[in-house]
Design a protein around this motif. Sequence first.
Motif, PDB file in Angstrom:
ATOM      1  N   SER A 200      17.494  15.249   8.239  1.00  0.00           N
ATOM      2  CA  SER A 200      18.186  16.020   9.282  1.00  0.00           C
ATOM      3  C   SER A 200      19.264  15.167   9.958  1.00  0.00           C
ATOM      4  CB  SER A 200      17.168  16.500  10.313  1.00  0.00           C
ATOM      5  OG  SER A 200      17.802  17.128  11.381  1.00  0.00           O
ATOM      6  N   GLN A 201      18.940  13.918  10.245  1.00  0.00           N
ATOM      7  CA  GLN A 201      19.924  13.024  10.867  1.00  0.00           C
ATOM      8  C   GLN A 201      21.108  12.790   9.936  1.00  0.00           C
ATOM      9  OE1 GLN A 201      17.349   9.697  11.693  1.00  0.00           O
ATOM     10  NE2 GLN A 201      17.014  10.319  13.816  1.00  0.00           N
ATOM     11  N   MET A 202      20.826  12.644   8.645  1.00  0.00           N
ATOM     12  CA  MET A 202      21.912  12.436   7.687  1.00  0.00           C
ATOM     13  C   MET A 202      22.806  13.667   7.600  1.00  0.00           C
ATOM     14  SD  MET A 202      19.946  10.271   4.710  1.00  0.00           S
ATOM     15  CE  MET A 202      21.358  10.230   3.616  1.00  0.00           C
ATOM     16  N   ALA A 203      22.214  14.848   7.621  1.00  0.00           N
ATOM     17  CA  ALA A 203      23.000  16.083   7.589  1.00  0.00           C
ATOM     18  C   ALA A 203      23.871  16.179   8.835  1.00  0.00           C
ATOM     19  CB  ALA A 203      22.074  17.296   7.466  1.00  0.00           C
ATOM     20  N   ASP A 204      23.304  15.811   9.979  1.00  0.00           N
ATOM     21  CA  ASP A 204      24.069  15.841  11.228  1.00  0.00           C
ATOM     22  C   ASP A 204      25.230  14.845  11.168  1.00  0.00           C
ATOM     23  OD1 ASP A 204      24.537  16.677  13.973  1.00  0.00           O
ATOM     24  OD2 ASP A 204      23.784  14.684  14.547  1.00  0.00           O
ATOM     25  N   LEU A 205      24.993  13.672  10.647  1.00  0.00           N
ATOM     26  CA  LEU A 205      26.068  12.683  10.512  1.00  0.00           C
ATOM     27  C   LEU A 205      27.153  13.172   9.555  1.00  0.00           C
ATOM     28  CD1 LEU A 205      24.038   9.352  10.435  1.00  0.00           C
ATOM     29  CD2 LEU A 205      25.590  10.131  12.236  1.00  0.00           C
ATOM     30  N   GLU A 206      26.764  13.833   8.481  1.00  0.00           N
ATOM     31  CA  GLU A 206      27.755  14.389   7.544  1.00  0.00           C
ATOM     32  C   GLU A 206      28.618  15.443   8.223  1.00  0.00           C
ATOM     33  OE1 GLU A 206      28.896  13.827   4.444  1.00  0.00           O
ATOM     34  OE2 GLU A 206      27.684  12.005   4.428  1.00  0.00           O
ATOM     35  N   ARG A 207      27.997  16.287   9.058  1.00  0.00           N
ATOM     36  CA  ARG A 207      28.767  17.295   9.806  1.00  0.00           C
ATOM     37  C   ARG A 207      29.764  16.617  10.743  1.00  0.00           C
ATOM     38  NH1 ARG A 207      23.810  19.936   9.617  1.00  0.00           N
ATOM     39  NH2 ARG A 207      23.106  19.023  11.562  1.00  0.00           N
ATOM     40  N   ARG A 208      29.309  15.599  11.456  1.00  0.00           N
ATOM     41  CA  ARG A 208      30.188  14.869  12.367  1.00  0.00           C
ATOM     42  C   ARG A 208      31.331  14.198  11.605  1.00  0.00           C
ATOM     43  NH1 ARG A 208      26.207  11.743  16.603  1.00  0.00           N
ATOM     44  NH2 ARG A 208      24.923  13.540  17.144  1.00  0.00           N
TER      45      ARG A 208
ATOM     46  N   ALA B 290       0.831  -1.202   0.000  1.00  0.00           N
ATOM     47  CA  ALA B 290       0.000   0.000   0.000  1.00  0.00           C
ATOM     48  C   ALA B 290       0.865   1.253   0.000  1.00  0.00           C
ATOM     49  CB  ALA B 290      -0.916   0.011   1.224  1.00  0.00           C
ATOM     50  N   VAL B 291       0.418   2.233  -0.740  1.00  0.00           N
ATOM     51  CA  VAL B 291       1.085   3.532  -0.718  1.00  0.00           C
ATOM     52  C   VAL B 291       0.478   4.329   0.420  1.00  0.00           C
ATOM     53  CG1 VAL B 291       1.618   3.517  -3.176  1.00  0.00           C
ATOM     54  CG2 VAL B 291      -0.532   4.509  -2.394  1.00  0.00           C
ATOM     55  N   PRO B 292       1.152   5.377   0.858  1.00  0.00           N
ATOM     56  CA  PRO B 292       0.599   6.151   1.973  1.00  0.00           C
ATOM     57  C   PRO B 292      -0.815   6.662   1.669  1.00  0.00           C
ATOM     58  CG  PRO B 292       2.847   6.810   1.549  1.00  0.00           C
ATOM     59  CD  PRO B 292       2.441   5.879   0.435  1.00  0.00           C
ATOM     60  N   CYS B 293      -1.710   6.472   2.617  1.00  0.00           N
ATOM     61  CA  CYS B 293      -3.058   7.024   2.509  1.00  0.00           C
ATOM     62  C   CYS B 293      -2.946   8.535   2.702  1.00  0.00           C
ATOM     63  CB  CYS B 293      -3.952   6.456   3.595  1.00  0.00           C
ATOM     64  SG  CYS B 293      -4.229   4.679   3.488  1.00  0.00           S
ATOM     65  N   PRO B 294      -3.887   9.290   2.172  1.00  0.00           N
ATOM     66  CA  PRO B 294      -3.823  10.742   2.354  1.00  0.00           C
ATOM     67  C   PRO B 294      -3.658  11.146   3.821  1.00  0.00           C
ATOM     68  CG  PRO B 294      -5.558  10.195   0.808  1.00  0.00           C
ATOM     69  CD  PRO B 294      -5.033   8.887   1.354  1.00  0.00           C
ATOM     70  N   GLU B 295      -4.258  10.356   4.719  1.00  0.00           N
ATOM     71  CA  GLU B 295      -4.179  10.676   6.149  1.00  0.00           C
ATOM     72  C   GLU B 295      -2.776  10.512   6.719  1.00  0.00           C
ATOM     73  OE1 GLU B 295      -6.145   8.404   4.743  1.00  0.00           O
ATOM     74  OE2 GLU B 295      -8.215   8.722   5.334  1.00  0.00           O
ATOM     75  N   THR B 296      -1.922   9.753   6.044  1.00  0.00           N
ATOM     76  CA  THR B 296      -0.594   9.493   6.604  1.00  0.00           C
ATOM     77  C   THR B 296       0.543  10.135   5.811  1.00  0.00           C
ATOM     78  OG1 THR B 296      -0.366   7.426   5.394  1.00  0.00           O
ATOM     79  CG2 THR B 296      -1.352   7.303   7.598  1.00  0.00           C
ATOM     80  N   VAL B 297       0.215  10.816   4.743  1.00  0.00           N
ATOM     81  CA  VAL B 297       1.262  11.446   3.936  1.00  0.00           C
ATOM     82  C   VAL B 297       2.094  12.402   4.790  1.00  0.00           C
ATOM     83  CG1 VAL B 297       1.686  13.039   2.022  1.00  0.00           C
ATOM     84  CG2 VAL B 297       0.113  11.127   1.726  1.00  0.00           C
ATOM     85  N   ALA B 298       1.436  13.165   5.642  1.00  0.00           N
ATOM     86  CA  ALA B 298       2.171  14.113   6.501  1.00  0.00           C
ATOM     87  C   ALA B 298       3.145  13.375   7.410  1.00  0.00           C
ATOM     88  CB  ALA B 298       1.193  14.949   7.319  1.00  0.00           C
ATOM     89  N   ALA B 299       2.739  12.240   7.968  1.00  0.00           N
ATOM     90  CA  ALA B 299       3.629  11.465   8.847  1.00  0.00           C
ATOM     91  C   ALA B 299       4.826  10.941   8.064  1.00  0.00           C
ATOM     92  CB  ALA B 299       2.865  10.307   9.484  1.00  0.00           C
ATOM     93  N   HIS B 300       4.596  10.494   6.841  1.00  0.00           N
ATOM     94  CA  HIS B 300       5.693  10.003   6.012  1.00  0.00           C
ATOM     95  C   HIS B 300       6.649  11.142   5.648  1.00  0.00           C
ATOM     96  CE1 HIS B 300       3.158   6.480   5.646  1.00  0.00           C
ATOM     97  NE2 HIS B 300       4.174   5.842   5.114  1.00  0.00           N
ATOM     98  N   ARG B 301       6.109  12.293   5.321  1.00  0.00           N
ATOM     99  CA  ARG B 301       6.971  13.443   4.997  1.00  0.00           C
ATOM    100  C   ARG B 301       7.766  13.887   6.223  1.00  0.00           C
ATOM    101  NH1 ARG B 301       2.612  16.233   1.201  1.00  0.00           N
ATOM    102  NH2 ARG B 301       3.269  15.267  -0.752  1.00  0.00           N
ATOM    103  N   GLN B 302       7.126  13.878   7.380  1.00  0.00           N
ATOM    104  CA  GLN B 302       7.807  14.265   8.617  1.00  0.00           C
ATOM    105  C   GLN B 302       8.941  13.277   8.923  1.00  0.00           C
ATOM    106  OE1 GLN B 302       5.280  14.175  12.100  1.00  0.00           O
ATOM    107  NE2 GLN B 302       6.560  15.666  13.152  1.00  0.00           N
ATOM    108  N   ARG B 303       8.689  11.983   8.728  1.00  0.00           N
ATOM    109  CA  ARG B 303       9.727  10.974   8.970  1.00  0.00           C
ATOM    110  C   ARG B 303      10.891  11.180   8.009  1.00  0.00           C
ATOM    111  NH1 ARG B 303      11.006   8.560  13.052  1.00  0.00           N
ATOM    112  NH2 ARG B 303       8.806   8.284  13.379  1.00  0.00           N
ATOM    113  N   LEU B 304      10.592  11.469   6.747  1.00  0.00           N
ATOM    114  CA  LEU B 304      11.636  11.714   5.754  1.00  0.00           C
ATOM    115  C   LEU B 304      12.463  12.942   6.127  1.00  0.00           C
ATOM    116  CD1 LEU B 304      12.938  10.856   3.106  1.00  0.00           C
ATOM    117  CD2 LEU B 304      11.216  12.226   1.906  1.00  0.00           C
ATOM    118  N   ALA B 305      11.812  13.993   6.583  1.00  0.00           N
ATOM    119  CA  ALA B 305      12.528  15.202   6.997  1.00  0.00           C
ATOM    120  C   ALA B 305      13.438  14.905   8.189  1.00  0.00           C
ATOM    121  CB  ALA B 305      11.538  16.317   7.342  1.00  0.00           C
ATOM    122  N   MET B 306      12.969  14.085   9.105  1.00  0.00           N
ATOM    123  CA  MET B 306      13.784  13.721  10.265  1.00  0.00           C
ATOM    124  C   MET B 306      15.015  12.928   9.818  1.00  0.00           C
ATOM    125  SD  MET B 306      12.670  11.655  13.680  1.00  0.00           S
ATOM    126  CE  MET B 306      13.038  10.003  13.106  1.00  0.00           C
ATOM    127  N   ILE B 307      14.836  12.002   8.895  1.00  0.00           N
ATOM    128  CA  ILE B 307      15.965  11.214   8.385  1.00  0.00           C
ATOM    129  C   ILE B 307      16.955  12.125   7.664  1.00  0.00           C
ATOM    130  CG2 ILE B 307      16.614   9.446   6.696  1.00  0.00           C
ATOM    131  CD1 ILE B 307      13.981   7.991   7.497  1.00  0.00           C
TER     132      ILE B 307
END
Length: 137
Positions: free
Chosen positions: A104-112, A85-102
């Motif tokens: 951010s974590q990748m950028a932080d790891l690159e800085r380190r 299943a692809v993200p339902c409209p109700e969960t698209v925001a949660a998926h986008r938020q999770r992607l943004a968090m990842i």
Amino acid sequence: MSHKKSPPATISIGELSERTGVSRRALRHYENEGLLASRRADNGYRWFPEAAVTRVIQIQRFISAGFSLVEIRTFPECMLMLDGAVPCPETVAAHRQRLAMIDSQMADLERRRALLKSLLKDVEPTTSPMAGAPWTM
């Protein structure tokens, strides 16, 4: 002539474990968290509907994508019951938020990583009187 409805196909926790690659302990945990439902036989054994196979596979996908069980529990039923299943409209925001968090974590790891590389670039290997210390700063 009456037609009796046959009961829906059920599988044991052992078979569900084998078919999904998820341990029995994890399956019991998913059930305790409200992500799976089973019915109990008179002997106490758990019996899951056949659809639980797809549901467990979806749960594993979401866990692999970084979602917690608490978050997964909030997803609409369509997210857990349809294989691939692809993200339902109700969960698209949660998926986008999770992607943004990842991201951010990748950028932080690159800085380190860059910081560690800069700390190491000027270090020359030397012999050290300290055992096991291949270099000093």
